[in-house]
Scaffold this motif. Sequence first.
Motif, PDB file in Angstrom:
ATOM      1  N   LEU A  66     -13.230 -19.879  -3.242  1.00  0.00           N
ATOM      2  CA  LEU A  66     -13.468 -18.608  -2.557  1.00  0.00           C
ATOM      3  C   LEU A  66     -14.237 -17.636  -3.441  1.00  0.00           C
ATOM      4  N   PRO A  67     -14.914 -16.679  -2.823  1.00  0.00           N
ATOM      5  CA  PRO A  67     -15.498 -15.597  -3.624  1.00  0.00           C
ATOM      6  C   PRO A  67     -14.371 -14.872  -4.367  1.00  0.00           C
ATOM      7  N   LYS A  68     -14.686 -14.363  -5.558  1.00  0.00           N
ATOM      8  CA  LYS A  68     -13.669 -13.770  -6.433  1.00  0.00           C
ATOM      9  C   LYS A  68     -12.854 -12.676  -5.746  1.00  0.00           C
ATOM     10  N   LYS A  69     -13.507 -11.776  -5.056  1.00  0.00           N
ATOM     11  CA  LYS A  69     -12.783 -10.663  -4.414  1.00  0.00           C
ATOM     12  C   LYS A  69     -11.826 -11.170  -3.339  1.00  0.00           C
ATOM     13  N   LEU A  70     -12.224 -12.191  -2.601  1.00  0.00           N
ATOM     14  CA  LEU A  70     -11.352 -12.748  -1.576  1.00  0.00           C
ATOM     15  C   LEU A  70     -10.165 -13.468  -2.216  1.00  0.00           C
ATOM     16  N   ALA A  71     -10.406 -14.203  -3.285  1.00  0.00           N
ATOM     17  CA  ALA A  71      -9.317 -14.890  -3.989  1.00  0.00           C
ATOM     18  C   ALA A  71      -8.309 -13.876  -4.522  1.00  0.00           C
ATOM     19  N   GLU A  72      -8.806 -12.784  -5.103  1.00  0.00           N
ATOM     20  CA  GLU A  72      -7.914 -11.728  -5.611  1.00  0.00           C
ATOM     21  C   GLU A  72      -7.120 -11.095  -4.470  1.00  0.00           C
ATOM     22  N   ALA A  73      -7.771 -10.865  -3.333  1.00  0.00           N
ATOM     23  CA  ALA A  73      -7.078 -10.275  -2.187  1.00  0.00           C
ATOM     24  C   ALA A  73      -5.979 -11.209  -1.678  1.00  0.00           C
ATOM     25  N   CYS A  74      -6.237 -12.510  -1.675  1.00  0.00           N
ATOM     26  CA  CYS A  74      -5.225 -13.483  -1.253  1.00  0.00           C
ATOM     27  C   CYS A  74      -4.025 -13.457  -2.199  1.00  0.00           C
ATOM     28  N   VAL A  75      -4.291 -13.422  -3.492  1.00  0.00           N
ATOM     29  CA  VAL A  75      -3.209 -13.379  -4.477  1.00  0.00           C
ATOM     30  C   VAL A  75      -2.402 -12.094  -4.314  1.00  0.00           C
ATOM     31  N   MET A  76      -3.068 -10.963  -4.134  1.00  0.00           N
ATOM     32  CA  MET A  76      -2.369  -9.690  -3.939  1.00  0.00           C
ATOM     33  C   MET A  76      -1.492  -9.735  -2.692  1.00  0.00           C
ATOM     34  N   HIS A  77      -2.027 -10.321  -1.642  1.00  0.00           N
ATOM     35  CA  HIS A  77      -1.264 -10.418  -0.401  1.00  0.00           C
ATOM     36  C   HIS A  77      -0.007 -11.266  -0.608  1.00  0.00           C
ATOM     37  N   LEU A  78      -0.148 -12.374  -1.311  1.00  0.00           N
ATOM     38  CA  LEU A  78       1.011 -13.243  -1.566  1.00  0.00           C
ATOM     39  C   LEU A  78       2.024 -12.544  -2.470  1.00  0.00           C
ATOM     40  N   CYS A  79       1.555 -11.795  -3.479  1.00  0.00           N
ATOM     41  CA  CYS A  79       2.475 -11.023  -4.333  1.00  0.00           C
ATOM     42  C   CYS A  79       3.249 -10.016  -3.499  1.00  0.00           C
ATOM     43  N   GLU A  80       2.548  -9.346  -2.616  1.00  0.00           N
ATOM     44  CA  GLU A  80       3.188  -8.366  -1.730  1.00  0.00           C
ATOM     45  C   GLU A  80       4.256  -9.049  -0.877  1.00  0.00           C
ATOM     46  N   ALA A  81       3.907 -10.202  -0.343  1.00  0.00           N
ATOM     47  CA  ALA A  81       4.817 -10.899   0.567  1.00  0.00           C
ATOM     48  C   ALA A  81       6.063 -11.423  -0.146  1.00  0.00           C
ATOM     49  N   VAL A  82       5.890 -12.045  -1.314  1.00  0.00           N
ATOM     50  CA  VAL A  82       7.050 -12.654  -1.965  1.00  0.00           C
ATOM     51  C   VAL A  82       8.001 -11.633  -2.557  1.00  0.00           C
ATOM     52  N   SER A  83       7.529 -10.445  -2.820  1.00  0.00           N
ATOM     53  CA  SER A  83       8.398  -9.417  -3.392  1.00  0.00           C
ATOM     54  C   SER A  83       8.999  -8.515  -2.321  1.00  0.00           C
ATOM     55  N   ARG A  84       8.607  -8.732  -1.117  1.00  0.00           N
ATOM     56  CA  ARG A  84       8.971  -7.857  -0.008  1.00  0.00           C
ATOM     57  C   ARG A  84      10.476  -7.639   0.138  1.00  0.00           C
ATOM     58  N   GLY A  85      11.256  -8.695   0.049  1.00  0.00           N
ATOM     59  CA  GLY A  85      12.694  -8.587   0.255  1.00  0.00           C
ATOM     60  C   GLY A  85      13.359  -7.627  -0.711  1.00  0.00           C
ATOM     61  N   VAL A  86      13.006  -7.736  -1.996  1.00  0.00           N
ATOM     62  CA  VAL A  86      13.591  -6.863  -3.013  1.00  0.00           C
ATOM     63  C   VAL A  86      13.198  -5.411  -2.740  1.00  0.00           C
ATOM     64  N   PHE A  87      11.927  -5.181  -2.477  1.00  0.00           N
ATOM     65  CA  PHE A  87      11.456  -3.823  -2.241  1.00  0.00           C
ATOM     66  C   PHE A  87      12.094  -3.226  -0.989  1.00  0.00           C
ATOM     67  N   GLN A  88      12.170  -4.018   0.085  1.00  0.00           N
ATOM     68  CA  GLN A  88      12.708  -3.512   1.346  1.00  0.00           C
ATOM     69  C   GLN A  88      14.188  -3.173   1.250  1.00  0.00           C
ATOM     70  N   SER A  89      14.967  -4.056   0.649  1.00  0.00           N
ATOM     71  CA  SER A  89      16.412  -3.801   0.610  1.00  0.00           C
ATOM     72  C   SER A  89      16.734  -2.547  -0.200  1.00  0.00           C
ATOM     73  N   TRP A  90      16.060  -2.369  -1.333  1.00  0.00           N
ATOM     74  CA  TRP A  90      16.322  -1.179  -2.138  1.00  0.00           C
ATOM     75  C   TRP A  90      15.784   0.075  -1.482  1.00  0.00           C
ATOM     76  N   ALA A  91      14.604  -0.006  -0.902  1.00  0.00           N
ATOM     77  CA  ALA A  91      14.025   1.186  -0.260  1.00  0.00           C
ATOM     78  C   ALA A  91      14.884   1.644   0.917  1.00  0.00           C
ATOM     79  N   THR A  92      15.482   0.704   1.640  1.00  0.00           N
ATOM     80  CA  THR A  92      16.352   1.079   2.757  1.00  0.00           C
ATOM     81  C   THR A  92      17.541   1.889   2.247  1.00  0.00           C
ATOM     82  N   LYS A  93      18.146   1.429   1.148  1.00  0.00           N
ATOM     83  CA  LYS A  93      19.286   2.159   0.566  1.00  0.00           C
ATOM     84  C   LYS A  93      18.861   3.565   0.133  1.00  0.00           C
TER      85      LYS A  93
END
Length: 156
Positions: A90-117
């Motif tokens: 992939l073009p570099k910017k698209l590859a970086e965007a994919c990685v960022m999206h996956l980082c956002e997704a895999v950390s979502r549970g931790v961020f959501q549960s604490w933010a709700t509290k």
Amino acid sequence: MAVVECLENRGYELDLNDALTVMKIFADYELFEKSANLENLAIKKTENIYLGPPNEALYDLIRLRPNELKKRYTFDILGLKARCCRLRKLPKKLAEACVMHLCEAVSRGVFQSWATKFFLDLTGCEFPVLCCEKIIENLKNEDLRNICLADTEPSS
């Protein structure tokens, strides 16, 4: 996030400082997804990049909502799939965007549960938990982190 998942599987419960440490690492390494990064780039280019069995395209993976992604994959499996993925096609910017999206997704549970509290604390528990969860689920991780920080900062 794989370390956090491993600790939780063995009975460890994150406390406030642990959650804020994870969030700080994401901020320090700029792992928060910038709004619409993937939409602005040609994500169709990811259709022919497969992640291995069961022959799921990267395109399909990045289009999943974070909650659905977490249901289908553990952090370890998702990390393995991302490493095996041929992002260098992939073009570099698209590859970086994919990685960022996956980082956002895999950390979502931790961020959501604490933010709700924290959101419940910030609002003085005036809203039902279900309403707070509905508000929280539409926010990005960076916004969720800001909610947590707002509740932990000393009031003036």
